[in-house]
Design an enzyme around this catalytic site. Sequence first.
Site, PDB file in Angstrom:
ATOM      1  N   ARG A   3      48.605  32.872  31.969  1.00 47.35           N
ATOM      2  CA  ARG A   3      47.585  32.257  31.133  1.00 47.35           C
ATOM      3  C   ARG A   3      47.722  32.758  29.699  1.00 47.35           C
ATOM      4  NH1 ARG A   3      41.531  32.987  33.290  1.00 47.35           N
ATOM      5  NH2 ARG A   3      41.806  35.104  32.547  1.00 47.35           N
TER       6      ARG A   3
ATOM      7  N   ASP B 297      30.768  37.252  32.090  1.00 49.00           N
ATOM      8  CA  ASP B 297      32.161  37.745  32.104  1.00 49.00           C
ATOM      9  C   ASP B 297      33.150  36.576  32.013  1.00 49.00           C
ATOM     10  OD1 ASP B 297      30.768  37.718  34.796  1.00 49.00           O
ATOM     11  OD2 ASP B 297      32.846  37.505  35.440  1.00 49.00           O
ATOM     12  N   ASN B 298      32.647  35.352  32.093  1.00 51.43           N
ATOM     13  CA  ASN B 298      33.517  34.188  31.923  1.00 51.43           C
ATOM     14  C   ASN B 298      33.274  33.493  30.590  1.00 51.43           C
ATOM     15  OD1 ASN B 298      34.643  34.658  34.430  1.00 51.43           O
ATOM     16  ND2 ASN B 298      33.304  33.237  35.512  1.00 51.43           N
TER      17      ASN B 298
ATOM     18  N   ARG C 280      42.353  41.088  39.207  1.00 53.66           N
ATOM     19  CA  ARG C 280      43.596  40.496  39.702  1.00 53.66           C
ATOM     20  C   ARG C 280      44.408  39.864  38.586  1.00 53.66           C
ATOM     21  NH1 ARG C 280      42.192  34.761  42.301  1.00 53.66           N
ATOM     22  NH2 ARG C 280      40.339  34.275  41.109  1.00 53.66           N
TER      23      ARG C 280
ATOM     24  N   ASP D  58      38.374  30.881  32.357  1.00 55.90           N
ATOM     25  CA  ASP D  58      38.198  31.101  33.802  1.00 55.90           C
ATOM     26  C   ASP D  58      37.792  29.818  34.540  1.00 55.90           C
ATOM     27  OD1 ASP D  58      39.080  33.636  33.760  1.00 55.90           O
ATOM     28  OD2 ASP D  58      37.233  34.575  34.451  1.00 55.90           O
TER      29      ASP D  58
ATOM     30  N   ASP E  16      41.885  41.488  46.874  1.00 54.60           N
ATOM     31  CA  ASP E  16      43.292  41.815  47.139  1.00 54.60           C
ATOM     32  C   ASP E  16      44.176  41.705  45.897  1.00 54.60           C
ATOM     33  OD1 ASP E  16      43.344  39.110  46.773  1.00 54.60           O
ATOM     34  OD2 ASP E  16      44.034  38.611  48.793  1.00 54.60           O
ATOM     35  N   GLY E  17      43.565  41.325  44.764  1.00 55.37           N
ATOM     36  CA  GLY E  17      44.342  41.243  43.525  1.00 55.37           C
ATOM     37  C   GLY E  17      45.211  40.006  43.425  1.00 55.37           C
TER      38      GLY E  17
ATOM     39  N   LYS F 226      47.676  36.190  36.009  1.00 56.68           N
ATOM     40  CA  LYS F 226      46.601  36.163  37.012  1.00 56.68           C
ATOM     41  C   LYS F 226      47.209  36.133  38.411  1.00 56.68           C
ATOM     42  CE  LYS F 226      42.056  34.010  37.450  1.00 56.68           C
ATOM     43  NZ  LYS F 226      41.121  33.075  36.819  1.00 56.68           N
TER      44      LYS F 226
END
Length: 494
Positions: free
Chosen positions: A183, A259-260, A100, A269, A132-133, A120
């Site tokens: 961001r 992944d963060n 997203r 994140d 839903d992105g 984002k």
Amino acid sequence: MERDFPPLRKLETLNFDNAYARLPDLFHARLTPTPLSNPHLVSFNPDAAALLDLDPAEVERSEFAEYFAGQRLLPGAEPLAMLYAGHQFGHFVPQLGDGRAILLGEVVNSRGERWDLHLKGAGETPFSRNGDGRAVLRSSIREYLGGEAMHGLGIPTTRALCIVSSDVEVYREKVERGTTLLRLAPSHVRFGSFEVFFYRGQAEPIRILADYVIAQHYPELAALPDKYPRFLREVVRRTARLMAQWQAVGFAHGVMNTDNMSILGITLDYGPYGFLDHFDSGFICNHSDHQGRYAFDQQPNIGAWNVTCLAQALSPLMTVEAATEALAVYQAAFVTYYIELMCAKLGLAPCAEAAQLITDLLERLHANRVDYTIFFRRLNRFQTDVAVPNAALRDLFLDRSAFDTWAQDYRTQLLRQGSQDAAREAQMDRINPKYILRNYMAQIAIEKAEAGDFSEVDRLLHLLHAPFDAHPELEHYAGFPPDWAQRIEVSCSS
Ligand code: AMP
Ligand code: MG
């Protein structure tokens, strides 16, 4: 003397140079944001605009919200969703990627700094899975304030330029409003950006990505024969430093999945994060983290676990010995940074007695549920004269004697170091913040914003950019959190 100011740019003349977009298609999916209709600006951060050489007056243009709601594309942008994988709560997920968020491109400013523009909430991507992105107002405000608060505290972090919201309905536990956050970071490459190829058994993309990250962000290593182990070692060191900074300031990230984890060692994140109110070593800020995997006191260990995942993903580029050597840096680096930071919070020069003083103090703060930030801010005014009871500190403890015995050891150490009260106070006032972003403060800003009043977001932004200053008009935010703060629950829902 006259200062040189960089030429200010319009939205249409930002200086894009999209290095990540020049990587092979394997690393990303090209696509444009899905526009949010009827966008309106929620908050704008002039400090972040300065990073892009963007004229802050540009926010007055109606096109501003349109650009960051995905209705228009900035000239020079080459939007894409980045690919990555990651270990989530200990389990490997082979493909995540930006589900997203869309990397619009990279702006190089007049100082030669490179900033990713990462939008984002920009709509579905090939990596959206069942999502839903979208992002909502609540989570965007939390990320915006979280990042800017960390920056104000001097802790490496992503930044943010603005929040734009809309009347688009987004479904979470309730109906919320589709919102975007713009961001900024020098890079959004994560540990998981490497892991995705390791688990596919593809060594070449790992090398390409490592060369890219080294060239862009660790150029001093580029010409070295052992550049890959050196790169790993540097990420290990920076991660250890970041963990020390989180622990010292009392920040819990909440979702330390690989992944963060940033390849630059910056905080990345912001989801269900939290700053400690009363000191609770096992504090779990994420309501969905039932096992406490990412509890406050676990963070340094999880940091170590995560760099091990990175080392594994980089293993095609180095020997086992070289990787092991790089990982070995973590423990000592963490302890050194942490002791250094905690000594600074105590107004002490690093000394042999420091570790014991810190351990004793944290035990007492925990047992007495003492507010972490308020304790240290009051400690700035500690008086070494034995005749002074230091009542403002003492009264924070249910068990006053717990404070008294610790204070005696602390006093002894201060006197041994020849510390002067006034000088120490001035120094500690720049180290122990008066204000932190407590959950309830973000909650007030969110509830007002959801009712159409964005003023508290801006007020907190301004406050948290200078958390060491007095701000007498906002004194109420320096006090204890209200009782209702304990009932706020934050989870991964965003
Ligand atoms: P996070 O927990 O925000 O770090 O997200 C983990 C993964 O889920 C990332 O790949 C995100 O891009 C993706 N994700 C989170 N929320 C959504 C959403 N509403 N729609 C699509 N993808 C999402
Ligand atoms: Mg994430």
